[in-house]
Design an enzyme around this catalytic site. Structure first.
Site, mmCIF file in Angstrom:
data_model
loop_
_atom_site.group_PDB
_atom_site.id
_atom_site.type_symbol
_atom_site.label_atom_id
_atom_site.label_comp_id
_atom_site.label_asym_id
_atom_site.label_seq_id
_atom_site.Cartn_x
_atom_site.Cartn_y
_atom_site.Cartn_z
ATOM 1 N N VAL A 1 22.581 -10.016 104.907
ATOM 2 C CA VAL A 1 23.282 -10.558 106.062
ATOM 3 C C VAL A 1 23.468 -12.068 105.930
ATOM 4 C CG1 VAL A 1 21.120 -10.795 107.370
ATOM 5 C CG2 VAL A 1 23.303 -10.670 108.595
ATOM 6 N N SER A 2 24.670 -12.558 106.250
ATOM 7 C CA SER A 2 25.018 -13.975 106.214
ATOM 8 C C SER A 2 24.842 -14.510 104.792
ATOM 9 C CB SER A 2 24.184 -14.747 107.243
ATOM 10 O OG SER A 2 24.706 -16.042 107.448
ATOM 11 N N LEU A 3 23.964 -15.470 104.545
ATOM 12 C CA LEU A 3 23.780 -15.893 103.153
ATOM 13 C C LEU A 3 23.268 -14.719 102.329
ATOM 14 C CD1 LEU A 3 24.223 -18.332 101.379
ATOM 15 C CD2 LEU A 3 21.857 -19.023 101.800
#
Length: 358
Positions: free
Chosen positions: A218-220
């Protein structure tokens, strides 16, 4: 008196994330309404976390173990958000973080289904994780779940639930620069190295089917997971949520809090060093083309942190089969529209790992 712009930025960028990942809306409104200075963020959230922690201890003392696990898991999320990008006072941040770890540890055996802490050998130490098996499962497939720049395993329960419900075991791990590992191991762009250690550990785990391993980020972590999938061929499928294609390309547009968190978790002294180091987090130079396993990518067109075009580019360059979901009215990770992708990605992963449709 106007609020500190850093407080306004945190509220503006992350309110849907807090609420969709376990923070009660009224708590979010009340806590953030009372914060004027960024330096008060951690203590304000810790104070509200203490309310839920106390309820957990009370329930545990009375023998209500399930209730205790729910209160303590919520307290862990609050303590996590007390420190998530609050890196100006490392001692205060770490104290809040250790409270998150302690609350979740108390909750683990009483959750339904229960979870257990595991420690995965890595370099000269270990990576901490939670292993959770679906109720009644025998040798289920397993999904390795990795956080982002400012998330940690204690935040991932809301993301985890749809996979568990479909019969997939979950292994949530703090990698380098994340959660418990952030103090000993800096962020690294070649995330395939820690993922190799995670997969190696899964192969020693008799409780799961190590021939059916998925990876989620998730995200990075939405960069970390596809990046690792390009090199770790033992993975059967991969999900990436709103990850950057090349972190340095987005650097100048990132929130100040995000850039500073990256600097600290990369163990660097200056923002100039951090900006240069961000070049190591890239899918360029043919990396994306090496992704051969099935890949599901999600992004929101209203993402103000990572441009949705980064996800689209990753999808276009991957060599294997790709599902791309662009949520037109979705923010970063589309956490304002979690119903648009959480169940869909869980159904997709279950199918990739050989589970029947339910």
């Amino acid at each position: 008196m106007s609020k500190d712009p850093r407080v306004e930025s945190a509220i503006s960028h992350w309110a849907p994330r807090f609420v969709s990942n376990g923070v009660l809306l009224t708590d979010f409104q009340e806590v953030t309404r009372g914060i004027e200075r960024w330096e008060d963020w951690t203590s304000a959230w810790c104070k509200r976390a203490e309310v839920h922690e106390a309820l957990g201890h009370e329930a545990l003392a009375d023998g209500y173990k399930l209730s205790a696990s729910e209160h303590l898991s919520r307290a862990a999320v609050y303590y996590h958000f007390a420190k998530f990008v609050s890196v100006h006072d490392i001692d205060e941040m770490r104290a809040a973080h250790m409270k998150a770890v302690a609350c979740k540890q108390l909750a683990l055996p009483h959750m339904r289904p229960p979870a257990k802490r595991v420690e995965i050998p890595y370099e000269n130490g270990h990576l901490a994780g939670f292993l959770r098996l679906p109720a009644g499962a025998v040798k289920p497939p397993v999904l390795i779940m990795v956080p982002g720049l400012d998330s940690a395993k204690e935040e991932l329960e809301a993301y985890e639930q749809p996979f568990l419900a479909r019969g997939i075991a979950t292994l949530m791990v703090d990698g380098p620069g994340q959660g418990e590992a952030e103090y000993d191991f800096p962020i690294r762009g070649d995330y395939e190295v820690p993922v190799k250690a995670m997969v190696d550990w899964v192969l020693t785990c008799p409780e799961v089917d190590s021939t059916r391993i998925g990876l989620w980020g998730v995200s990075l972590g939405g960069y970390y997971a596809p990046r690792a999938a390009a090199f770790e061929k033992r993975l059967k499928a991969c999900i990436g949520l709103a990850g950057p294609y090349d972190f340095s390309d987005t650097w100048d547009a990132l929130p100040d809090l995000t850039r500073e968190a990256f600097r600290v978790r990369s163990h660097l002294a200056t923002q100039a060093e951090a900006k240069e180091y961000s070049r190591n987090l890239t899918m360029k130079n043919g990396v994306a083309q090496q992704i051969e396993c099935p890949l599901f990518l999600v992004t929101g067109k209203l993402d103000r942190i990572i441009p949705w075009q980064d996800t689209q580019r990753m999808a276009q360059e991957a060599s294997g089969p790709v599902e791309l979901l662009i949520v037109d009215d979705g923010n970063h990770i589309a956490n304002n529209r979690p119903y648009r992708y959480r169940h869909r990605t869980a159904d997709w992963m279950a199918e990739q790992l050989g589970m029947p449709r339910i």
